[in-house]
Design a protein around this motif. Structure first.
Motif, PDB file in Angstrom:
ATOM      1  N   LEU A  67      15.240   2.673   4.741  1.00 55.44           N
ATOM      2  CA  LEU A  67      16.526   1.648   4.085  1.00 55.44           C
ATOM      3  C   LEU A  67      16.468   3.183   2.241  1.00 55.44           C
ATOM      4  O   LEU A  67      17.528   2.265   1.988  1.00 55.44           O
ATOM      5  CB  LEU A  67      15.232   0.255   3.641  1.00 55.44           C
ATOM      6  N   ILE A  68      15.562   3.688   2.181  1.00 49.78           N
ATOM      7  CA  ILE A  68      15.776   4.384   0.941  1.00 49.78           C
ATOM      8  C   ILE A  68      17.000   5.350   1.523  1.00 49.78           C
ATOM      9  O   ILE A  68      18.110   5.255   0.887  1.00 49.78           O
ATOM     10  CB  ILE A  68      14.241   5.044   1.036  1.00 49.78           C
ATOM     11  N   ILE A  69      17.231   6.000   2.798  1.00 56.34           N
ATOM     12  CA  ILE A  69      18.705   6.290   2.772  1.00 56.34           C
ATOM     13  C   ILE A  69      19.768   5.285   2.909  1.00 56.34           C
ATOM     14  O   ILE A  69      20.832   5.946   2.972  1.00 56.34           O
ATOM     15  CB  ILE A  69      18.337   6.912   4.691  1.00 56.34           C
ATOM     16  N   LEU A  70      19.323   4.196   3.593  1.00 57.88           N
ATOM     17  CA  LEU A  70      20.287   3.868   4.236  1.00 57.88           C
ATOM     18  C   LEU A  70      21.271   3.318   2.459  1.00 57.88           C
ATOM     19  O   LEU A  70      22.099   3.140   2.193  1.00 57.88           O
ATOM     20  CB  LEU A  70      20.376   2.818   4.332  1.00 57.88           C
ATOM     21  N   LEU A  71      19.877   2.707   1.468  1.00 60.25           N
ATOM     22  CA  LEU A  71      20.160   2.653   0.557  1.00 60.25           C
ATOM     23  C   LEU A  71      21.445   3.798  -0.963  1.00 60.25           C
ATOM     24  O   LEU A  71      22.573   2.614  -0.651  1.00 60.25           O
ATOM     25  CB  LEU A  71      19.105   1.760  -0.669  1.00 60.25           C
ATOM     26  N   ARG A  86       0.917  -1.340   0.201  1.00 60.52           N
ATOM     27  CA  ARG A  86       0.216  -0.054   0.184  1.00 60.52           C
ATOM     28  C   ARG A  86       0.405   1.067  -0.076  1.00 60.52           C
ATOM     29  O   ARG A  86       0.000   2.604  -0.877  1.00 60.52           O
ATOM     30  CB  ARG A  86      -0.815  -0.113   1.102  1.00 60.52           C
ATOM     31  N   THR A  87       1.879   1.245   0.935  1.00 62.61           N
ATOM     32  CA  THR A  87       2.438   2.555   0.724  1.00 62.61           C
ATOM     33  C   THR A  87       3.568   2.345  -1.034  1.00 62.61           C
ATOM     34  O   THR A  87       3.606   3.528  -0.634  1.00 62.61           O
ATOM     35  CB  THR A  87       4.367   1.815   1.866  1.00 62.61           C
ATOM     36  N   LEU A  88       4.087   1.695  -0.848  1.00 63.98           N
ATOM     37  CA  LEU A  88       4.645   1.832  -2.088  1.00 63.98           C
ATOM     38  C   LEU A  88       4.151   1.999  -3.373  1.00 63.98           C
ATOM     39  O   LEU A  88       4.535   2.522  -4.392  1.00 63.98           O
ATOM     40  CB  LEU A  88       5.486   0.210  -2.656  1.00 63.98           C
ATOM     41  N   ASN A  89       2.342   2.106  -3.485  1.00 63.41           N
ATOM     42  CA  ASN A  89       1.479   2.389  -4.557  1.00 63.41           C
ATOM     43  C   ASN A  89       1.011   3.135  -4.148  1.00 63.41           C
ATOM     44  O   ASN A  89       0.131   4.070  -4.878  1.00 63.41           O
ATOM     45  CB  ASN A  89       0.916   0.789  -5.120  1.00 63.41           C
ATOM     46  N   ASP A  90       1.252   4.142  -3.248  1.00 59.87           N
ATOM     47  CA  ASP A  90       0.926   5.223  -2.502  1.00 59.87           C
ATOM     48  C   ASP A  90       1.210   6.830  -3.885  1.00 59.87           C
ATOM     49  O   ASP A  90       2.028   6.939  -3.706  1.00 59.87           O
ATOM     50  CB  ASP A  90       0.643   5.652  -1.364  1.00 59.87           C
ATOM     51  N   ALA A  91       0.571   6.791  -4.729  1.00 56.69           N
ATOM     52  CA  ALA A  91       0.991   8.342  -5.544  1.00 56.69           C
ATOM     53  C   ALA A  91       1.092   9.071  -4.407  1.00 56.69           C
ATOM     54  O   ALA A  91       2.063  10.002  -4.717  1.00 56.69           O
ATOM     55  CB  ALA A  91      -0.649   8.507  -6.203  1.00 56.69           C
ATOM     56  N   GLY A  92      -0.402   9.947  -3.336  1.00 54.53           N
ATOM     57  CA  GLY A  92       1.202  11.366  -2.448  1.00 54.53           C
ATOM     58  C   GLY A  92       2.043  10.667  -1.782  1.00 54.53           C
ATOM     59  O   GLY A  92       3.188  11.844  -1.942  1.00 54.53           O
ATOM     60  N   LEU A  93       2.545   9.245  -1.429  1.00 52.92           N
ATOM     61  CA  LEU A  93       3.922   9.300  -0.630  1.00 52.92           C
ATOM     62  C   LEU A  93       4.506   9.478  -2.179  1.00 52.92           C
ATOM     63  O   LEU A  93       5.972   9.785  -1.715  1.00 52.92           O
ATOM     64  CB  LEU A  93       3.569   7.990  -0.117  1.00 52.92           C
ATOM     65  N   GLN A  94       4.121   8.934  -3.305  1.00 48.69           N
ATOM     66  CA  GLN A  94       5.322   8.637  -3.633  1.00 48.69           C
ATOM     67  C   GLN A  94       5.919   9.983  -4.590  1.00 48.69           C
ATOM     68  O   GLN A  94       6.755  10.037  -5.053  1.00 48.69           O
ATOM     69  CB  GLN A  94       4.868   7.415  -5.706  1.00 48.69           C
ATOM     70  N   ALA A  95       4.878  11.569  -4.714  1.00 51.47           N
ATOM     71  CA  ALA A  95       5.204  12.396  -5.042  1.00 51.47           C
ATOM     72  C   ALA A  95       6.019  13.178  -4.068  1.00 51.47           C
ATOM     73  O   ALA A  95       6.715  13.540  -4.143  1.00 51.47           O
ATOM     74  CB  ALA A  95       3.919  13.035  -4.910  1.00 51.47           C
ATOM     75  N   PHE A 141       6.079   2.680   5.843  1.00 50.31           N
ATOM     76  CA  PHE A 141       6.523   3.604   5.488  1.00 50.31           C
ATOM     77  C   PHE A 141       7.993   4.169   6.209  1.00 50.31           C
ATOM     78  O   PHE A 141       9.070   5.009   5.685  1.00 50.31           O
ATOM     79  CB  PHE A 141       5.315   4.615   5.598  1.00 50.31           C
ATOM     80  N   SER A 142       7.721   3.908   7.834  1.00 49.83           N
ATOM     81  CA  SER A 142       9.108   4.514   8.008  1.00 49.83           C
ATOM     82  C   SER A 142       9.951   3.217   8.119  1.00 49.83           C
ATOM     83  O   SER A 142      11.632   4.044   8.172  1.00 49.83           O
ATOM     84  CB  SER A 142       8.731   4.908   9.434  1.00 49.83           C
ATOM     85  N   LEU A 143      10.269   1.507   8.105  1.00 54.17           N
ATOM     86  CA  LEU A 143      10.976   0.826   7.245  1.00 54.17           C
ATOM     87  C   LEU A 143      11.909   1.393   5.895  1.00 54.17           C
ATOM     88  O   LEU A 143      13.052   1.523   5.548  1.00 54.17           O
ATOM     89  CB  LEU A 143      10.848   0.122   7.272  1.00 54.17           C
ATOM     90  N   ILE A 144      10.651   1.470   5.032  1.00 56.58           N
ATOM     91  CA  ILE A 144      10.597   2.141   3.785  1.00 56.58           C
ATOM     92  C   ILE A 144      11.622   3.403   3.584  1.00 56.58           C
ATOM     93  O   ILE A 144      12.599   2.937   2.986  1.00 56.58           O
ATOM     94  CB  ILE A 144       9.818   2.370   2.874  1.00 56.58           C
ATOM     95  N   TYR A 145      11.439   4.214   4.390  1.00 52.80           N
ATOM     96  CA  TYR A 145      12.054   5.402   4.623  1.00 52.80           C
ATOM     97  C   TYR A 145      13.344   5.044   4.622  1.00 52.80           C
ATOM     98  O   TYR A 145      14.145   5.330   4.255  1.00 52.80           O
ATOM     99  CB  TYR A 145      11.008   6.688   6.007  1.00 52.80           C
ATOM    100  N   LEU A 182       8.618  13.636   2.697  1.00 57.49           N
ATOM    101  CA  LEU A 182       8.034  12.652   3.375  1.00 57.49           C
ATOM    102  C   LEU A 182       8.263  12.520   4.319  1.00 57.49           C
ATOM    103  O   LEU A 182       7.384  12.073   5.287  1.00 57.49           O
ATOM    104  CB  LEU A 182       9.458  11.048   3.260  1.00 57.49           C
ATOM    105  N   SER A 183       8.721  12.754   6.007  1.00 53.36           N
ATOM    106  CA  SER A 183       9.421  12.924   7.431  1.00 53.36           C
ATOM    107  C   SER A 183       7.904  14.029   7.137  1.00 53.36           C
ATOM    108  O   SER A 183       6.952  13.172   8.752  1.00 53.36           O
ATOM    109  CB  SER A 183      10.091  14.113   7.123  1.00 53.36           C
ATOM    110  N   GLN A 184       7.504  14.642   7.089  1.00 54.16           N
ATOM    111  CA  GLN A 184       5.445  15.783   7.260  1.00 54.16           C
ATOM    112  C   GLN A 184       4.457  14.674   6.728  1.00 54.16           C
ATOM    113  O   GLN A 184       3.447  14.360   7.531  1.00 54.16           O
ATOM    114  CB  GLN A 184       5.591  16.712   5.951  1.00 54.16           C
ATOM    115  N   SER A 185       4.393  13.550   5.542  1.00 55.55           N
ATOM    116  CA  SER A 185       3.825  12.411   5.275  1.00 55.55           C
ATOM    117  C   SER A 185       3.752  11.485   6.693  1.00 55.55           C
ATOM    118  O   SER A 185       2.955  10.966   6.253  1.00 55.55           O
ATOM    119  CB  SER A 185       3.823  11.675   4.512  1.00 55.55           C
ATOM    120  N   LEU A 186       4.995  10.509   7.056  1.00 55.45           N
ATOM    121  CA  LEU A 186       4.587  10.723   8.112  1.00 55.45           C
ATOM    122  C   LEU A 186       4.039  10.675   9.024  1.00 55.45           C
ATOM    123  O   LEU A 186       3.670  10.157   9.788  1.00 55.45           O
ATOM    124  CB  LEU A 186       6.536   9.303   7.761  1.00 55.45           C
TER     125      LEU A 186
END
Length: 295
Positions: A269-273, A56-65, A263-267, A243-247
């Motif tokens: 992992l993105i920073i770590l990657l 659901r998080t990965l497919n959320d258009a608002g979070l992608q934006a 969402f926070s775990l994906i967040y 992203l932080s405000q959305s979270l």
């Protein structure tokens, strides 16, 4: 045999710090992982959902934006702050009371709390009493961060540059001060230009501090929250919602613990990657350069 016993006992000194890290980081992280695979209704009612919240998080258009805005913001401020910080460091005095005075002045923005920075710039950009807002309107530009997304975006970038460029400048200044004088003497003997000195002496010696500075600034800029929240509240519309405000909205405002945990775990992992890719690329470049130099 005595040394071995001594070394084993020395490791015991690390246990308090390991316990502190476990309490402050690992245990909360495991709690977030636990919530990310459950639908939590209350303290005693929860259902296992598997990877549903991640999908659901990965497919959320608002979070992608918001993710795209976050990347755009981070890379924009880095593209400005790194060259600007290097330039400031090169212009700073090397010794004497002038060096001490400049170091104190340039450090001042770093000492201001993040939420206070947002408040300062909120007043600074007001069209009725703010120096920047009134000045731009007097020049004929209809500056308004509450209605114009471009103005809001540019102001947040400018605010972050003002707040954090001193960090890059201080790191680069310390790197420049660590270069032995013999390198500059050899360059003067060879009649090297200022550009040659910078390219072949100063910039290579700044690589390590720049890696630290870029990693720190990327991580912070990617997690920025207080400054844009205080300055624009994420608006106009969602143009400065990161992203932080959305979270925060999802976790605190809507109390969606499962989706916000995913969402926070994906967040994270993105920073770590991104940090790992950047660090690996820089280290490989240095290794290749050292090998070519050795040949």
């Amino acid at each position: 045999m005595v040394n071995k016993v001594y070394n084993n006992r020395a490791w015991l000194l690390v246990l308090p710090m390991l316990a502190l890290v476990a309490f402050s980081a690992i245990i909360p992280l495991m709690t977030v992982v636990n919530y990310s695979v459950q639908d939590v209704f209350d303290a005693n009612t929860r259902f296992f959902t598997g990877i549903e919240w991640f999908e659901r998080t990965l497919n959320d258009a608002g979070l992608q934006a918001a993710l795209l805005r976050q990347f755009a913001f981070s890379f924009t401020v880095l593209a400005i702050q790194v060259p600007l910080g290097i330039g400031i460091a090169l212009l700073m005095p090397k010794r004497g009371w002038q060096a001490s005075a400049v170091l104190i002045l340039i450090t001042l923005p770093l000492l201001i709390p993040w939420n206070v920075v947002g408040s300062i710039w909120q007043i600074f950009t007001r069209g009725d009493i703010g120096l920047m807002g009134v000045g731009l309107r007097e020049l004929g530009y209809g500056y308004n961060i509450t209605r114009n997304p471009v103005d809001a975006w540019a102001t947040i970038v400018l605010m972050d540059v003002w707040h954090w460029t001193p960090l890059i400048a201080l790191l680069c200044y310390s790197g420049l001060r660590s270069i032995p004088e013999a390198y500059y003497q050899a360059a003067r003997i060879d009649r090297a230009s200022k550009w040659a000195v910078f390219r072949y002496i100063q910039l290579p010696k700044l690589t390590n501090v720049l890696v630290i500075g870029v990693l720190l600034r990327f991580m912070h800029s990617f997690m920025i929250y207080a400054e844009p929240f205080v300055l624009t509240g994420g608006g106009p519309g969602s143009s400065t919602t990161f992203l932080s405000q959305s979270l925060a909205t999802m976790a605190i405002g809507q109390q969606d613990l499962g989706p916000s945990a995913a969402f926070s775990l994906i967040y994270f992992l993105i920073i770590l990657l991104v940090c790992w890719v950047f660090y690996t690329a820089i280290m490989n470049m240095q290794k290749d350069k050292a090998e070519r130099g050795g040949v």
